[in-house]
Design a protein around this motif. Structure first.
Motif, PDB file in Angstrom:
ATOM      1  N   SER A   1       5.986  -0.028  -8.831  1.00  0.00           N
ATOM      2  CA  SER A   1       6.173  -1.635  -9.288  1.00  0.00           C
ATOM      3  C   SER A   1       6.812  -1.591 -11.099  1.00  0.00           C
ATOM      4  O   SER A   1       6.449  -0.625 -11.671  1.00  0.00           O
ATOM      5  CB  SER A   1       4.955  -2.640  -9.427  1.00  0.00           C
ATOM      6  OG  SER A   1       4.008  -2.072  -9.964  1.00  0.00           O
TER       7      SER A   1
ATOM      8  N   ASN B   1       8.069  -7.209  -5.892  1.00  0.00           N
ATOM      9  CA  ASN B   1       7.055  -6.758  -6.571  1.00  0.00           C
ATOM     10  C   ASN B   1       6.532  -5.347  -6.349  1.00  0.00           C
ATOM     11  O   ASN B   1       6.932  -4.870  -7.595  1.00  0.00           O
ATOM     12  CB  ASN B   1       5.781  -7.484  -6.109  1.00  0.00           C
ATOM     13  CG  ASN B   1       4.494  -7.359  -7.072  1.00  0.00           C
ATOM     14  OD1 ASN B   1       4.236  -6.260  -7.599  1.00  0.00           O
ATOM     15  ND2 ASN B   1       3.769  -8.329  -7.247  1.00  0.00           N
ATOM     16  N   CYS B   2       6.527  -4.756  -5.308  1.00  0.00           N
ATOM     17  CA  CYS B   2       6.151  -3.447  -5.026  1.00  0.00           C
ATOM     18  C   CYS B   2       7.472  -2.681  -4.182  1.00  0.00           C
ATOM     19  O   CYS B   2       8.018  -3.491  -3.346  1.00  0.00           O
ATOM     20  CB  CYS B   2       4.773  -3.025  -4.622  1.00  0.00           C
ATOM     21  SG  CYS B   2       3.754  -3.894  -5.546  1.00  0.00           S
TER      22      CYS B   2
ATOM     23  N   SER C   1       3.681  -6.928 -10.676  1.00  0.00           N
ATOM     24  CA  SER C   1       2.241  -6.242 -10.722  1.00  0.00           C
ATOM     25  C   SER C   1       2.054  -5.918 -12.215  1.00  0.00           C
ATOM     26  O   SER C   1       2.659  -5.322 -12.789  1.00  0.00           O
ATOM     27  CB  SER C   1       2.329  -5.059 -10.020  1.00  0.00           C
ATOM     28  OG  SER C   1       2.341  -5.695  -8.569  1.00  0.00           O
TER      29      SER C   1
ATOM     30  N   SER D   1      -2.879  -1.658 -11.560  1.00  0.00           N
ATOM     31  CA  SER D   1      -3.594  -2.844 -10.628  1.00  0.00           C
ATOM     32  C   SER D   1      -3.024  -2.505  -9.286  1.00  0.00           C
ATOM     33  O   SER D   1      -3.357  -3.522  -8.592  1.00  0.00           O
ATOM     34  CB  SER D   1      -3.040  -4.194 -11.311  1.00  0.00           C
ATOM     35  OG  SER D   1      -1.679  -4.448 -11.071  1.00  0.00           O
ATOM     36  N   LEU D   2      -2.689  -1.530  -8.861  1.00  0.00           N
ATOM     37  CA  LEU D   2      -2.044  -1.605  -7.494  1.00  0.00           C
ATOM     38  C   LEU D   2      -3.138  -0.754  -6.594  1.00  0.00           C
ATOM     39  O   LEU D   2      -3.631   0.412  -7.067  1.00  0.00           O
ATOM     40  CB  LEU D   2      -0.878  -0.508  -7.405  1.00  0.00           C
ATOM     41  CG  LEU D   2       0.425  -0.874  -6.264  1.00  0.00           C
ATOM     42  CD1 LEU D   2       0.647  -2.116  -6.152  1.00  0.00           C
ATOM     43  CD2 LEU D   2       1.473   0.222  -6.143  1.00  0.00           C
TER      44      LEU D   2
ATOM     45  N   SER E   1      -2.400  -6.140  -5.648  1.00  0.00           N
ATOM     46  CA  SER E   1      -1.818  -6.167  -6.875  1.00  0.00           C
ATOM     47  C   SER E   1      -2.245  -7.027  -7.964  1.00  0.00           C
ATOM     48  O   SER E   1      -1.890  -8.451  -7.200  1.00  0.00           O
ATOM     49  CB  SER E   1      -0.291  -5.854  -7.075  1.00  0.00           C
ATOM     50  OG  SER E   1       0.501  -6.682  -7.007  1.00  0.00           O
TER      51      SER E   1
ATOM     52  N   GLN F   1      -1.380  -9.845 -10.644  1.00  0.00           N
ATOM     53  CA  GLN F   1      -0.223 -10.402 -11.059  1.00  0.00           C
ATOM     54  C   GLN F   1      -0.312 -10.234 -12.389  1.00  0.00           C
ATOM     55  O   GLN F   1      -1.218 -10.659 -13.236  1.00  0.00           O
ATOM     56  CB  GLN F   1      -0.267 -12.156 -10.581  1.00  0.00           C
ATOM     57  CG  GLN F   1       1.012 -12.811 -11.139  1.00  0.00           C
ATOM     58  CD  GLN F   1       2.206 -12.354 -10.653  1.00  0.00           C
ATOM     59  OE1 GLN F   1       2.370 -11.881  -9.642  1.00  0.00           O
ATOM     60  NE2 GLN F   1       3.413 -12.545 -11.737  1.00  0.00           N
TER      61      GLN F   1
END
Length: 430
Positions: free
Chosen positions: A11, A19-20, A39, A43-44, A54, A56
């Motif tokens: 990301s 996003n990813c 993301s 945070s994934l 994920s 924000q």
């Protein structure tokens, strides 16, 4: 084409279309894209192999996708503040998030907020679970890394705040990244910091095993699966490979490129934000603020492939493909509940939800070992301490061995007394 065994999920902070993105590890082709927001770094997380989560970027919620429904957000988990980092336990039971200086821990099956851990003095920067889900480690801008036992954290008595099992406090500037190795509670933990060092710790004892000093700030860190090498991403774009099998017994040393395995990967133009290694240890993935994610051949240190992004890369990880990632008709076995925002304690049989407050990890009762079994276990532990491969504190080790020997003698005496007492009862004339 057959489904790949491993994929890259990455990301960035600048893309407006997705996003990813999921890439094939060997061809580099784009396989899936998950839309909706951007993301934040570290945070994934993949939950139970069925949900992709994920945080924000700059917001107070977590995006959730069903892993095979890439075009539709399944839900948003609202948090009390901006989420700095996110981690899901490998067994899918718990979800942890760093919000400001606190760590929030949810139970996934019920969505209840189990604990709010406020032992850090500044923002939490990274969270990682051990591979057996028994512990997790939190690190922050207060230069501390805290080791938490999950069983002690999810205790039912909310009147007593849980304490970390160990406080790793040898860094002098904020910790930027951490990585937990294999072997569960016996794992080694690596941390990186703005103090230009990367450190390796023993999770079970909290002991510092190795500290490596670099010429630049270290922004990311990871092990290879066999833990022969430690990879450290610098703020100058270089990636440093540190051999953990060198003959030197020095606990603190400076990094020097040599023929024993200490090498440098050169190619990024800006700081390295994240690192990940393939399951066989042959490929290294790095993400950078230069808007690229590079795949490297570890043996030759050559860049195999460069994946261009629309902004600074915030997450890049090599992961095994979940069973239903490429099956559009599959659905999660259990839907996610609504996650709570406040601590809730049961007050009796009529507590919220009408159900019982169950903590299997705490309430599962195992048959107790006999005195002889405990003695054998302590003797084995004593031998393990004597045969420990790492150079530890000799005085503390000798003290621990003396304590174990005393405990063994006590247990043997208790067992002997019990045997004599039983014999007297059996042989006593009626």
């Amino acid at each position: 084409m057959a489904a790949p065994l491993e994929v890259i999920i990455s990301s960035d902070s600048g893309s407006q279309l997705w996003n990813c993105t999921v890439f094939d590890l060997h061809s580099g082709s784009s396989l899936l894209s998950y839309r909706g927001g951007n993301s934040a770094a570290r945070s994934l997380a993949v939950l139970r192999g069925e949900f992709l989560l994920s945080a924000q970027l700059g917001k107070n919620f977590i995006n959730v996708w069903e892993i095979q429904r890439k075009d539709q957000l399944q839900q948003k988990i609202v948090c009390p503040g901006v989420v700095n980092c996110l981690a899901a336990s490998p067994d899918g039971a718990f979800l942890a998030a760093g919000v400001a200086e606190a760590v929030y821990l949810w139970e996934v099956c019920t969505g209840k907020l189990l604990a709010v851990l406020s032992r850090h003095y500044q923002d939490v920067t990274c969270l990682k679970f051990t591979d057996d889900s028994s512990h997790f480690v939190s690190a922050g801008k207060d230069n501390l890394a805290l080791v938490w036992n999950v069983c002690s954290v999810v205790q039912m008595d909310l009147s007593h705040a849980p304490e970390p099992r160990h406080v790793l406090s040898r860094h002098s500037l904020p910790i930027t990244d951490l990585h937990c190795g294999h072997m569960g509670a016996q794992a080694r933990v690596a941390t990186s910091s703005l103090d230009q060092t990367a450190k390796v710790w023993e999770l079970s004892s909290g002991e510092l095993l190795l500290s490596v000093l670099f010429d630049v700030e270290i922004m990311s860190v990871t092990f290879d699966p066999s833990e022969y090498f430690l990879f450290c991403g610098g703020c100058d774009g270089n990636i440093f490979q540190v051999s953990l099998c060198s003959q030197s017994l020095n606990r603190e040393k400076s990094f020097q490129s040599d023929s024993e395995g200490n090498q440098v990967f050169k190619g990024h133009r800006s700081l390295v934000t994240c690192l990940s290694v393939s399951m066989d240890g042959t490929l290294l993935l790095s993400g950078s603020q230069d808007e690229t994610a590079c795949l490297w051949d570890v043996q030759s240190r050559q860049s195999v492939r460069c994946l261009t992004h629309k902004g600074p890369v915030t997450n890049a990880v090599i992961m095994a493909v979940s069973a239903n990632m490429f099956l559009p008709d599959s659905r999660p076995t259990v839907p996610l509940p609504r996650f709570g925002r406040h601590l809730q304690a049961p007050e009796g049989p009529d507590a919220e939800g009408g159900g019982a407050w169950v903590r299997p990890a705490l309430n599962a009762q195992e048959e107790q070992d006999s005195f002889l079994q405990k003695a054998d276990s302590l003797y084995s532990l004593m031998l393990a301490v004597n045969d420990k491969a790492f150079c530890g504190d000799g005085e503390n080790s000798a003290l621990r061995v003396a304590e174990l020997e005393e405990e063994v003698q006590t247990l043997k005496k208790v067992n002997k007394d019990l045997f004599e007492f039983s014999s007297q009862l059996l042989t006593k004339p009626t």
